[in-house]
Design a protein around this motif. Sequence first.
Motif, PDB file in Angstrom:
ATOM      1  N   GLY A  40      45.893  46.376  62.687  1.00 24.34           N
ATOM      2  CA  GLY A  40      44.449  46.503  62.749  1.00 24.34           C
ATOM      3  C   GLY A  40      43.866  46.914  61.406  1.00 24.34           C
ATOM      4  O   GLY A  40      44.571  47.286  60.485  1.00 24.34           O
ATOM      5  N   ILE A  41      42.586  46.844  61.316  1.00 22.64           N
ATOM      6  CA  ILE A  41      41.893  47.173  60.075  1.00 22.64           C
ATOM      7  C   ILE A  41      41.333  48.577  60.196  1.00 22.64           C
ATOM      8  O   ILE A  41      40.741  48.935  61.202  1.00 22.64           O
ATOM      9  CB  ILE A  41      40.767  46.157  59.815  1.00 22.64           C
ATOM     10  CG1 ILE A  41      41.394  44.776  59.624  1.00 22.64           C
ATOM     11  CG2 ILE A  41      39.942  46.561  58.611  1.00 22.64           C
ATOM     12  CD1 ILE A  41      40.397  43.668  59.526  1.00 22.64           C
ATOM     13  N   GLY A  42      41.525  49.356  59.158  1.00 24.37           N
ATOM     14  CA  GLY A  42      41.033  50.721  59.163  1.00 24.37           C
ATOM     15  C   GLY A  42      39.522  50.780  59.041  1.00 24.37           C
ATOM     16  O   GLY A  42      38.887  49.832  58.597  1.00 24.37           O
ATOM     17  N   GLN A  43      38.976  51.882  59.475  1.00 27.31           N
ATOM     18  CA  GLN A  43      37.533  52.086  59.362  1.00 27.31           C
ATOM     19  C   GLN A  43      37.286  53.546  59.036  1.00 27.31           C
ATOM     20  O   GLN A  43      38.128  54.391  59.271  1.00 27.31           O
ATOM     21  CB  GLN A  43      36.834  51.702  60.656  1.00 27.31           C
ATOM     22  CG  GLN A  43      37.273  52.515  61.849  1.00 27.31           C
ATOM     23  CD  GLN A  43      36.646  51.991  63.135  1.00 27.31           C
ATOM     24  OE1 GLN A  43      36.216  50.855  63.199  1.00 27.31           O
ATOM     25  NE2 GLN A  43      36.616  52.825  64.149  1.00 27.31           N
ATOM     26  N   VAL A  44      36.121  53.819  58.493  1.00 25.10           N
ATOM     27  CA  VAL A  44      35.739  55.195  58.178  1.00 25.10           C
ATOM     28  C   VAL A  44      34.889  55.715  59.330  1.00 25.10           C
ATOM     29  O   VAL A  44      33.945  55.061  59.754  1.00 25.10           O
ATOM     30  CB  VAL A  44      34.964  55.270  56.849  1.00 25.10           C
ATOM     31  CG1 VAL A  44      34.493  56.685  56.584  1.00 25.10           C
ATOM     32  CG2 VAL A  44      35.825  54.767  55.707  1.00 25.10           C
ATOM     33  N   VAL A  54      40.465  55.817  59.812  1.00 23.65           N
ATOM     34  CA  VAL A  54      41.118  55.712  61.121  1.00 23.65           C
ATOM     35  C   VAL A  54      41.640  54.288  61.282  1.00 23.65           C
ATOM     36  O   VAL A  54      40.925  53.323  61.025  1.00 23.65           O
ATOM     37  CB  VAL A  54      40.141  56.056  62.266  1.00 23.65           C
ATOM     38  CG1 VAL A  54      40.805  55.888  63.618  1.00 23.65           C
ATOM     39  CG2 VAL A  54      39.616  57.472  62.099  1.00 23.65           C
ATOM     40  N   ARG A  55      42.892  54.168  61.702  1.00 21.40           N
ATOM     41  CA  ARG A  55      43.501  52.869  61.949  1.00 21.40           C
ATOM     42  C   ARG A  55      44.146  52.902  63.324  1.00 21.40           C
ATOM     43  O   ARG A  55      44.937  53.782  63.622  1.00 21.40           O
ATOM     44  CB  ARG A  55      44.543  52.568  60.883  1.00 21.40           C
ATOM     45  CG  ARG A  55      45.159  51.206  61.020  1.00 21.40           C
ATOM     46  CD  ARG A  55      46.129  50.926  59.894  1.00 21.40           C
ATOM     47  NE  ARG A  55      45.568  51.112  58.573  1.00 21.40           N
ATOM     48  CZ  ARG A  55      45.015  50.160  57.843  1.00 21.40           C
ATOM     49  NH1 ARG A  55      44.941  48.942  58.318  1.00 21.40           N
ATOM     50  NH2 ARG A  55      44.550  50.405  56.648  1.00 21.40           N
ATOM     51  N   ARG A  56      43.788  51.952  64.179  1.00 23.66           N
ATOM     52  CA  ARG A  56      44.373  51.868  65.509  1.00 23.66           C
ATOM     53  C   ARG A  56      45.694  51.128  65.450  1.00 23.66           C
ATOM     54  O   ARG A  56      45.787  50.084  64.805  1.00 23.66           O
ATOM     55  CB  ARG A  56      43.419  51.165  66.465  1.00 23.66           C
ATOM     56  CG  ARG A  56      42.392  52.164  66.974  1.00 23.66           C
ATOM     57  CD  ARG A  56      41.034  51.638  67.173  1.00 23.66           C
ATOM     58  NE  ARG A  56      40.021  52.567  67.611  1.00 23.66           N
ATOM     59  CZ  ARG A  56      39.598  53.653  67.008  1.00 23.66           C
ATOM     60  NH1 ARG A  56      40.177  54.053  65.931  1.00 23.66           N
ATOM     61  NH2 ARG A  56      38.614  54.381  67.479  1.00 23.66           N
ATOM     62  N   ILE A  57      46.693  51.649  66.139  1.00 26.47           N
ATOM     63  CA  ILE A  57      48.023  51.062  66.181  1.00 26.47           C
ATOM     64  C   ILE A  57      48.246  50.496  67.577  1.00 26.47           C
ATOM     65  O   ILE A  57      48.128  51.225  68.563  1.00 26.47           O
ATOM     66  CB  ILE A  57      49.114  52.116  65.865  1.00 26.47           C
ATOM     67  CG1 ILE A  57      48.813  52.845  64.551  1.00 26.47           C
ATOM     68  CG2 ILE A  57      50.485  51.486  65.858  1.00 26.47           C
ATOM     69  CD1 ILE A  57      48.830  51.971  63.328  1.00 26.47           C
ATOM     70  N   VAL A  58      48.556  49.213  67.665  1.00 32.41           N
ATOM     71  CA  VAL A  58      48.826  48.599  68.959  1.00 32.41           C
ATOM     72  C   VAL A  58      50.215  49.003  69.431  1.00 32.41           C
ATOM     73  O   VAL A  58      51.070  49.376  68.630  1.00 32.41           O
ATOM     74  CB  VAL A  58      48.690  47.060  68.899  1.00 32.41           C
ATOM     75  CG1 VAL A  58      47.271  46.653  68.575  1.00 32.41           C
ATOM     76  CG2 VAL A  58      49.663  46.464  67.915  1.00 32.41           C
TER      77      VAL A  58
END
Length: 116
Positions: A40-44, A54-58
């Motif tokens: 996934g792509i990180g976001q602030v 923050v980066r979501r991990i599947v």
Amino acid sequence: MSPRRARRSDGSSRRSRRPAYGPGGDGADDEGLGFAGRFGIGQVEEWPDGEWQVRRIVGGAADKVYRCPGCDQEIRVGLAHLVSWPNWSGGENERRHWHTACWRNRVNRGPGRTRY
């Protein structure tokens, strides 16, 4: 021939063919996408305790056991979760893996618990 299943004149059934795993149907949905495609792509995110990357991990990409700083429980292999770190230069050295619910509720924790 079963009355429930219609057959074409060539003997094949009228079932639709759906891709096996992803848009390509060959199971290689991460091919060419690298880290962002798999994790996934990180976001602030802005919170009362600062800005965080923050980066979501599947679940399929979670291949190690981590300890969540919010609840002090293990994040098991295969469990979807997220990784966060402070949004400043050098903050990536302070990455922590969190249960998603623990991350959302961390600002409501009582005194005595660190933010990571």
